[in-house]
Structures are given as structure tokens and as C-alpha cells.
Design a protein around this motif. Structure first.
Motif, mmCIF file in Angstrom:
data_model
loop_
_atom_site.group_PDB
_atom_site.id
_atom_site.type_symbol
_atom_site.label_atom_id
_atom_site.label_comp_id
_atom_site.label_asym_id
_atom_site.label_seq_id
_atom_site.Cartn_x
_atom_site.Cartn_y
_atom_site.Cartn_z
ATOM 1 N N ILE A 32 -45.976 34.326 -13.510
ATOM 2 C CA ILE A 32 -47.055 34.432 -14.491
ATOM 3 C C ILE A 32 -48.378 34.452 -13.743
ATOM 4 N N GLY A 33 -49.186 35.483 -14.035
ATOM 5 C CA GLY A 33 -50.498 35.593 -13.406
ATOM 6 C C GLY A 33 -51.603 35.259 -14.394
ATOM 7 N N SER A 34 -52.692 34.715 -13.857
ATOM 8 C CA SER A 34 -53.882 34.420 -14.656
ATOM 9 C C SER A 34 -55.093 34.581 -13.746
ATOM 10 N N ARG A 35 -56.282 34.742 -14.362
ATOM 11 C CA ARG A 35 -57.484 34.750 -13.529
ATOM 12 C C ARG A 35 -57.699 33.380 -12.895
ATOM 13 N N VAL A 36 -57.137 32.371 -13.551
ATOM 14 C CA VAL A 36 -57.309 30.992 -13.085
ATOM 15 C C VAL A 36 -55.931 30.407 -12.768
ATOM 16 N N GLU A 37 -55.710 30.044 -11.515
ATOM 17 C CA GLU A 37 -54.380 29.588 -11.099
ATOM 18 C C GLU A 37 -53.852 28.451 -11.972
ATOM 19 N N GLN A 38 -54.747 27.501 -12.299
ATOM 20 C CA GLN A 38 -54.314 26.337 -13.089
ATOM 21 C C GLN A 38 -53.709 26.766 -14.428
ATOM 22 N N ARG A 39 -54.323 27.788 -15.055
ATOM 23 C CA ARG A 39 -53.787 28.255 -16.351
ATOM 24 C C ARG A 39 -52.405 28.873 -16.169
ATOM 25 N N ALA A 40 -52.219 29.576 -15.059
ATOM 26 C CA ALA A 40 -50.915 30.189 -14.779
ATOM 27 C C ALA A 40 -49.852 29.110 -14.575
ATOM 28 N N LEU A 41 -50.240 28.042 -13.851
ATOM 29 C CA LEU A 41 -49.303 26.943 -13.598
ATOM 30 C C LEU A 41 -48.911 26.274 -14.919
ATOM 31 N N GLU A 42 -49.893 26.108 -15.806
ATOM 32 C CA GLU A 42 -49.611 25.469 -17.104
ATOM 33 C C GLU A 42 -48.679 26.344 -17.943
ATOM 34 N N ALA A 43 -48.898 27.660 -17.903
ATOM 35 C CA ALA A 43 -48.026 28.564 -18.668
ATOM 36 C C ALA A 43 -46.605 28.535 -18.103
ATOM 37 N N ALA A 44 -46.500 28.498 -16.770
ATOM 38 C CA ALA A 44 -45.166 28.429 -16.148
ATOM 39 C C ALA A 44 -44.465 27.136 -16.561
ATOM 40 N N GLU A 45 -45.234 26.057 -16.653
ATOM 41 C CA GLU A 45 -44.679 24.762 -17.069
ATOM 42 C C GLU A 45 -44.145 24.852 -18.509
ATOM 43 N N GLN A 46 -44.925 25.549 -19.368
ATOM 44 C CA GLN A 46 -44.483 25.729 -20.768
ATOM 45 C C GLN A 46 -43.146 26.453 -20.822
ATOM 46 N N VAL A 47 -43.002 27.479 -19.978
ATOM 47 C CA VAL A 47 -41.742 28.235 -19.962
ATOM 48 C C VAL A 47 -40.607 27.322 -19.503
ATOM 49 N N LYS A 48 -40.871 26.507 -18.480
ATOM 50 C CA LYS A 48 -39.826 25.592 -17.972
ATOM 51 C C LYS A 48 -39.414 24.581 -19.037
ATOM 52 N N GLN A 49 -40.400 24.147 -19.855
ATOM 53 C CA GLN A 49 -40.083 23.184 -20.923
ATOM 54 C C GLN A 49 -39.137 23.806 -21.940
ATOM 55 N N ARG A 50 -39.326 25.099 -22.213
ATOM 56 C CA ARG A 50 -38.521 25.729 -23.277
ATOM 57 C C ARG A 50 -37.243 26.357 -22.767
ATOM 58 N N VAL A 51 -37.219 26.726 -21.473
ATOM 59 C CA VAL A 51 -36.046 27.424 -20.928
ATOM 60 C C VAL A 51 -35.513 26.633 -19.738
ATOM 61 N N ARG A 52 -34.404 25.966 -19.965
ATOM 62 C CA ARG A 52 -33.833 25.149 -18.900
ATOM 63 C C ARG A 52 -33.436 26.010 -17.694
ATOM 64 N N GLY A 53 -33.841 25.585 -16.527
ATOM 65 C CA GLY A 53 -33.477 26.288 -15.290
ATOM 66 C C GLY A 53 -34.248 27.577 -15.060
ATOM 67 N N ALA A 54 -35.364 27.772 -15.782
ATOM 68 C CA ALA A 54 -36.142 29.018 -15.638
ATOM 69 C C ALA A 54 -36.650 29.179 -14.203
ATOM 70 N N ALA A 55 -36.518 30.407 -13.670
ATOM 71 C CA ALA A 55 -37.042 30.703 -12.330
ATOM 72 C C ALA A 55 -38.431 31.290 -12.505
ATOM 73 N N VAL A 56 -39.402 30.429 -12.799
ATOM 74 C CA VAL A 56 -40.747 30.913 -13.139
ATOM 75 C C VAL A 56 -41.794 30.208 -12.289
ATOM 76 N N SER A 57 -42.814 30.977 -11.877
ATOM 77 C CA SER A 57 -43.914 30.376 -11.131
ATOM 78 C C SER A 57 -45.233 30.877 -11.707
#
Ligand SMILES: NC(=O)c1ccc[n+]([C@@H]2O[C@H](COP(=O)([O-])OP(=O)(O)OC[C@H]3O[C@@H](n4cnc5c(N)ncnc54)[C@H](OP(=O)(O)O)[C@@H]3O)[C@@H](O)[C@H]2O)c1
Length: 225
Positions: A32-57
Motif C-alpha cells: 500500500i502506497g501513500s504520500r505519507v508513509e505513516q498513513r500507508a503503515l496504518e492502512a496495511a495494519e487495517q488490512v492485517k486486522q481484517r485478513v489473517r496472515g495478509a502479506a501486506v506492507s
């Protein structure tokens, strides 16, 4: 054979995050890309919360694009930011990468209604993208008619045909990407020129959503194929 990874520029927004969730469910490697790295990290975290074992960064847009290598990069920013965003990614886009154009030139970009279209000088957002990417990067148009709300409802299929246009060799892996998401069906949309017709269908669908009060969005199905 390993499947190409998917990198989503502006993946913090409704459409990008919806696709990230769905590709994560399918077991794809997702960035996941964002203009702001922190926002991208938060979005990746959201995906991990909803999808167990997600390979997302989550990474800043240019870093995400660079890391994508010759994978698939989906541009998921509002139409009016297409040019400025692609200019920041030109150096980062690697030869062999496929840039997926999902943008729709809705007239809301200039304060008019979202059920009408603007026409970029190149004919479509996809061709505008093609005019901006470095040599060795192919542009493919797809996913413009898929509704973000439907992507987010992970328990339900996304009933929609996805018309995929672009050079034949680049079109193939993007058509294969549609198989990741239950309910989606890829339709061979021919050369990139046809993206203009597909983009305009979204304006039509938005008008239909308004008239039929479809909060979660209508889908598109072609019959007898
Ligand atoms: N929503 C739908 O149902 C739908 C359906 C079909 C197609 N689409 C297309 O998908 C794309 C994304 O739609 P969306 O609804 O997800 O849009 P969005 O939520 O309004 O924006 C997506 C992301 O774009 C980034 N962005 C915002 N302003 C920007 C700027 N000035 N420069 C660069 N990036 C900026 C933001 O990410 P950061 O702030 O994290 O950088 C934002 O999260 C659009 O092209 C749209 O036409 C949407």
C-alpha cells in the motif's frame, strides 16, 4: 510460478484499500502506497486486522513503486491528481512494470456532477497515464466500474465484469488479477484506446446509483460471453 505482487498508489483511499483487502484475502503480496508513509503503515495494519496472515506492507508512494519492480502498480488517486502523482513516480517505475489506470475523469473534479465526464486531451485517463510513464512500462486500464463499497464487504462476492484494455502481453496478468476476487470476471477490452468507453461507463453507473438509491453501487455484467 509465483504471481506478480500488487502495489496500490493511494491505497489508503476507499477503492485502493478495498482492492488491497481483496488481494490480501487471495494471498497476493500487496504493497500500500501513500504520500505519507505513516498513513500507508496504518492502512496495511487495517488490512492485517481484517485478513489473517495478509502479506501486506505500507510505504511512501515512490518507495512502494520502486519495490514493485516489474510487478503490477495500480494508480488509485483521484483523476485530478493523476499527472502530479505520476510525475513523482517516473523515476521509481521499473522497466517491465505494469501500471494499471483505474481513474475516471468525473466532472466533479471541476465542481460539476459526478454523473458526467470530462475528456482528457489524450482521450482517457489511461492514455494520459501512458503519455507519462517511462519507456518499458505498459499501461493497462481496469477496475473503473467496480464499486469501493462492494470491495470492502469481504463476505460477499463482487458481482462485476472488469473490462481490461491495453497491450496484449500486459493485459494478460491484469486479467488474471481479476480471478483473485470472487465474482469479478475479466473481459478482454482490446487496445488502450477503448479505456475511454470503460471510463465513461462509471459516470453512467453513478447516475444509475443515484436514481435507484444504490448506496453500495451497481455492478456491470455483459451477457452471452
Ligand atoms: N470509490 C469508488 O467506488 C471508485 C470506483 C471506481 C474507480 N475509482 C477510481 O479509483 C481511484 C481512487 O478512488 P477513491 O475513491 O479511493 O479516491 P480517494 O479516496 O478520494 O483518494 C485515494 C487516495 O488518493 C490520495 N490522494 C488524495 N489527494 C491526493 C493528491 N493531491 N495527490 C496525490 N494523491 C492524493 C490519498 O492518499 P494519501 O493521502 O494516503 O496519499 C487518497 O487516500 C480514482 O481514480 C477513482 O476514479 C473509484
Amino acid at each position: 510460478l509465483t504471481q506478480p505482487s500488487v502495489t496500490i498508489i493511494g491505497g489508503t483511499g476507499d477503492q485502493g484499500l478495498g482492492l488491497a483487502l481483496r488481494f490480501a484475502v487471495a494471498g497476493r503480496e500487496v504493497r500500500i502506497g501513500s504520500r505519507v508513509e505513516q498513513r500507508a503503515l496504518e492502512a496495511a495494519e487495517q488490512v492485517k486486522q481484517r485478513v489473517r496472515g495478509a502479506a501486506v506492507s505500507g510505504l511512501e508512494n515512490a518507495a512502494a513503486t520502486q519495490r514493485a519492480g516489474d510487478g503490477i502498480v495500480i494508480l488509485s488517486v483521484p483523476f485530478e491528481h493523476t499527472v502530479s502523482t505520476l510525475k513523482t513516480l517516473r523515476e521509481a517505475l521499473q522497466p517491465g512494470a505494469i501500471l494499471v489506470s483505474m481513474g475516471v475523469p468525473l466532472a466533479s473534479a471541476i465542481g460539476d456532477v459526478a454523473s458526467r465526464m470530462l475528456t482528457p486531451a489524450q482521450g482517457s485517463v489511461a492514455e494520459l497515464c501512458a503519455s507519462l510513464v517511462p519507456d518499458g512500462v505498459e499501461v493497462v486500464s481496469a477496475f473503473q466500474n467496480v464499486a469501493a463499497h462492494r470491495l470492502a464487504e469481504l463476505d460477499a462476492p463482487v458481482e462485476c465484469d472488469v473490462i481490461v484494455s491495453g497491450a496484449p502481453k500486459a493485459r494478460k496478468p491484469v486479467m488474471a488479477l481479476c480471478d483473485d476476487i470472487p465474482g469479478l470476471r475479466a473481459i478482454d477490452g482490446g487496445p488502450l484506446y477503448n479505456a475511454r468507453y470503460v471510463e465513461s461507463l462509471t459516470a453512467l453507473l453513478i447516475g444509475i446509483n443515484i436514481r435507484y438509491k444504490l448506496r453500495h453501487g451497481a455492478g456491470l455484467r455483459l451477457t452471452y460471453i
